[in-house]
Design an enzyme around this catalytic site. Structure first.
Site, PDB file in Angstrom:
ATOM      1  N   HIS A 168       0.778  -1.277  -0.015  1.00  0.00           N
ATOM      2  CA  HIS A 168       0.176   0.007   0.025  1.00  0.00           C
ATOM      3  C   HIS A 168       0.651   1.248   0.040  1.00  0.00           C
ATOM      4  CE1 HIS A 168      -4.002  -1.816   0.847  1.00  0.00           C
ATOM      5  NE2 HIS A 168      -3.501  -2.799   1.114  1.00  0.00           N
ATOM      6  N   ASP A 380       3.412   9.294  -0.970  1.00  0.00           N
ATOM      7  CA  ASP A 380       2.392   8.751  -0.470  1.00  0.00           C
ATOM      8  C   ASP A 380       2.243   7.701  -1.431  1.00  0.00           C
ATOM      9  OD1 ASP A 380       0.085   8.438   0.996  1.00  0.00           O
ATOM     10  OD2 ASP A 380      -0.539  10.374   1.127  1.00  0.00           O
TER      11      ASP A 380
END
Ligand code: GDG
Length: 501
Positions: A168, A380
């Site tokens: 992720h 991110d």
């Protein structure tokens, strides 16, 4: 894996909400995109979710039994972790080594060998629980950086079932990755999976670069949107699978009467100002001080914005026991105070700062009321807030970091910024406030379409199809986002710094 093989999801945390009452634990289903996407698949194929319930074993009491007895559409199985393991495995290795390193923040890493040993031990335990519960033809889908070693632990027990992994968070470039004392072990552990999924082309490129440079015998071939890595007689497939959100749920709820009422109340209290929002877990990867400095610079250099804009910064407490995070909180507190002290007036407070989580209704009301969302992480994996904002809005502006995974899909409508470029972000803030309505609508329409078409169900489906070797031709993910550098520079581009002459 056959298309209908049972699915076993393995993640650090179980998707449950816990409450300890006088009569013991009550366990409710968790919320969130991953649960709403995987829940129906697990229910349909039959399946199981394995993870840590979030309470140290010493404090858990009857928790494991309460979780196991929770009846839902699929089963739950717990992996117990003691308090020391939560410290060394979770705070130590996961959040003190892998998290900062994979976000390119080497200075935040604490390469303590004790943390590494705890990481291996806990991964072994997850693998043991998985073996105890899973049937031979189940497909195991392991999630995220806390559990990189699960497949290798299974293989070392002779277990050859199909196991997939999804990361992720970002995967770092080679020169950063090389700093990891356990780099060889981590790379080998990843190669024990059958399918490795990344969020973006950038992460996949970094990983492939590490493989190519560090394992010269590896053979890499491309086909149907995936890369196959062959080493030591094993094939591992590698692909890009950008995670999405439950678009219909966000879009529908954002248009509900409850949210509209909250939005109207908020609007009335705030008056006629352009609202900017920031929504983040308090984390040093999210670029919060940099964003505040950019807001300050915007007020400094673009005086027409004073008393016309406010920034509502929502910070959700996270990893509060870690000194690094406490320091960041102090820094943010100071910056907010400095900006409000310097620019505030008796009738206008520039930064509204909330340090807590808010309800989903309040979060959606914030998304709705905001003229612009400032999403400026230093790096991110994806950033779901960017996508949630698009699903909830009609004419808002998304100011988005080039280094958020979401940039690859939302570049067609967002104002993309380099979060380290304080003046550039300040100018984007000004651009967002002054942008005409028709342009705002057109940009948002493009982004919303993308968020709707590439939602969380699309993500699960693509990953599981790749895992089942099916129809790979349409699996190509979005192209990697890289900023353009014009050479020679266009005639109108202002000089970017002092001349060296
Ligand atoms: C990791 C990766 C990747 C936030 N405040 C409130 C609230 N939230 C919800 C948001 C959003 C979620 O938290 C945050 O998701 P992000 O994607 O921004 O970030 P991480 O937690 O760092 O997640 C990331 C993600 O995994 C998925 O793969 O995108 O890159 O770092 O859903 O809505 N929810 C409520 N109240 C709040 O105050 N209800």
């Amino acid at each position: 894996m056959t298309q209908d093989a049972r699915l076993v999801v393995v993640s650090n945390r179980l998707p449950v909400v816990l409450h300890r009452g006088r009569d013991g634990w009550t366990v409710g289903p968790g919320a969130g995109g991953l649960v709403s996407a995987l829940g129906p698949v697990l229910a349909h194929r039959g399946g199981l979710w394995i993870g840590w319930p979030g309470v140290a074993a010493e404090d858990a009491g009857e928790l494991d039994r309460a979780v196991a007895e929770t009846t839902g559409d699929y089963g739950l199985a717990t992996v117990p972790l003691g308090r020391g393991e939560v410290d060394d495995f979770y705070y130590g290795f996961c959040n003190g080594v892998i998290w900062p390193l994979f976000h390119d923040l080497l200075g935040h890493c604490d390469f303590n060998p004790r943390f590494w040993r705890a990481y291996l031990e806990v991964n072994r335990r997850f693998a043991r629980v998985a073996r105890a519960h899973a049937r031979p033809d189940d497909f195991l889908w392991v999630h995220d950086y806390q559990l990189i070693h699960v497949a290798e632990c299974l293989r070392s027990e002779g277990d050859q079932r199909r196991v997939g992994f999804f990361l992720h968070i970002p995967f770092p470039p080679l020169d950063i990755f090389l700093n990891l004392p356990w780099r060889a072990a981590i790379l080998r552990a990843l190669l024990a999976y059958d399918l490795i999924g990344f969020q973006t082309g950038r992460d996949q490129r970094n990983f492939l670069d590490c493989l190519r440079r560090l394992l010269p015998d590896i053979e890499l071939s491309r086909g149907g949107g995936l890369v196959t890595a062959r080493l030591g007689g094993r094939d591992v497939r590698i692909g890009t699978f950008p995670i999405g959100i439950d678009y219909d749920a966000f879009h529908g709820e954002a248009a509900s009467a409850a949210v509209a009422a909250r939005e109207a109340a908020l609007r009335e209290r705030l008056g006629d100002v352009a609202v900017l929002i920031g929504v983040d877990r308090l984390d040093y990867t999210k670029g919060i001080p940099e964003r505040l400095r950019a807001f300050q610079d915007a007020l400094e250099r673009h005086a027409e914005l004073r008393e016309r804009v406010i920034l509502i910064q929502l910070l959700v407490p996270s990893r509060e026991g870690v000194p690094e995070y406490q320091k960041l909180k102090t820094r943010v507190d100071r910056l907010v105070g400095a900006i409000n002290g310097r620019f505030g007036t008796p009738s206008w407070v520039p930064v509204h700062y909330l340090y807590r989580a808010v309800s989903r209704t309040d979060l959606l009301a914030l998304y709705r009321v905001a003229r612009a969302a400032l999403i400026t992480p230093l790096k991110d994996g994806m950033n779901l807030v960017a996508k949630e904002y698009c699903a909830s809005q009609r004419d808002g502006v998304l100011v988005l970091s080039e280094f958020a995974g979401a940039a690859a899909q939302l570049r067609g409508g967002a104002l993309l910024v380099n979060p380290n470029d304080i003046e550039g972000v300040a100018d984007a803030i000004r651009g967002a406030v002054h942008m005409p309505e028709d342009e705002r609508r057109a940009r948002m329409r493009r982004m919303r379409r993308r968020v709707r078409d590439e939602d969380i169900f699309w993500w699960v489906d693509r990953y599981l199809r790749a895992a089942a070797d099916r129809e790979l031709a349409d699996l190509r993910g979005p192209a990697e986002y890289l900023p353009r550098v014009d050479y020679p520079p266009p005639a109108t581009e202002p000089p970017s710094g002092p001349s060296e002459a």
